[in-house]
Design an enzyme around this catalytic site. Structure first.
Site, PDB file in Angstrom:
ATOM      1  CB  CYS A 174      11.762 -14.523  -1.875  1.00  0.00           C
ATOM      2  SG  CYS A 174      12.538 -14.500  -3.506  1.00  0.00           S
TER       3      CYS A 174
ATOM      4  CG  HIS B  65       6.673 -13.995  -3.536  1.00  0.00           C
ATOM      5  ND1 HIS B  65       6.701 -13.508  -2.835  1.00  0.00           N
ATOM      6  CD2 HIS B  65       7.547 -14.791  -4.222  1.00  0.00           C
ATOM      7  CE1 HIS B  65       8.502 -13.891  -2.400  1.00  0.00           C
ATOM      8  NE2 HIS B  65       8.707 -14.458  -3.691  1.00  0.00           N
ATOM      9  CD  GLU B  66       7.077 -16.588  -7.543  1.00  0.00           C
ATOM     10  OE1 GLU B  66       8.265 -16.077  -7.763  1.00  0.00           O
ATOM     11  OE2 GLU B  66       7.524 -17.438  -6.551  1.00  0.00           O
TER      12      GLU B  66
ATOM     13  CG  HIS C 258      10.371 -12.168  -8.054  1.00  0.00           C
ATOM     14  ND1 HIS C 258      10.755 -12.454  -7.703  1.00  0.00           N
ATOM     15  CD2 HIS C 258       9.732 -13.447  -6.777  1.00  0.00           C
ATOM     16  CE1 HIS C 258      11.251 -12.099  -6.519  1.00  0.00           C
ATOM     17  NE2 HIS C 258      10.677 -13.582  -6.130  1.00  0.00           N
TER      18      HIS C 258
HETATM   19 NI    NI Z   1      10.178 -14.240  -4.553  1.00  0.00          NI
END
Ligand code: NI
Length: 164
Positions: free
Chosen positions: A94, A136-137, A140
């Protein structure tokens, strides 16, 4: 337009929940452009989410085409993962934690829905690296980082080698 600087762990902004986007206007288009530029500036960058540049809006970019020839760039506005199937563990990194990688358990196949520029809902089935990157995004946007998902901080988190 140049790229934005990327917030790094433990910046508290990375822990906040981003707000839904109501419509796409000039400032949202500008934000999307800036996200793309910032992601492309990072060697090997395949995804970025707005909170990583300090903007708490639910927008993320995923583009695994450097690693998967048939992939295209996804501009995910208000993304939501509505189906997850099969689990796999793979190495992840990341831009907000540039010194680490980790083994992270994710769904191998997902169904993701998001809004396009006209705020029409789209959907797409992703698998493999692309599915991992989308998950993953979306994390966030919910204030989560990949290190939150490792089974063991001791066993599954690795310090990156530094190359001069
Ligand atoms: Ni990331």
């Amino acid at each position: 337009m140049s790229q934005a600087s990327v917030l790094k762990f433990p910046d508290f902004v990375l822990r906040r929940i981003s707000k839904p986007v109501q419509h796409i206007g000039r400032s949202e288009r500008h934000l999307i452009e800036l996200l793309i530029k910032t992601m492309e500036h990072q060697p090997g960058g395949i995804g970025i989410a707005a909170p990583q540049i300090g903007v708490l809006r639910r927008i993320a970019i995923v583009d695994v085409s450097p690693k998967a020839a048939d992939a295209r760039r996804l501009i995910l506005i208000n993304p939501e993962i509505v189906k997850m199937e099969e689990e796999t563990v793979n190495r992840e990194g990341c831009m907000s934690l540039p010194d680490y990688t980790a083994n992270v358990r994710r769904a191998a196949r997902i169904l993701v829905r998001w809004d396009n520029y006209d705020m029409k809902r789209c959907e797409y089935e992703a698998k493999g690296l692309e599915a991992r990157c989308i998950q993953h995004e979306v994390d966030h946007l919910n204030g989560m980082l990949f290190v939150d998902r490792v089974a063991s901080l001791k066993r599954d988190v690795f310090r990156r080698k530094r190359y001069l």
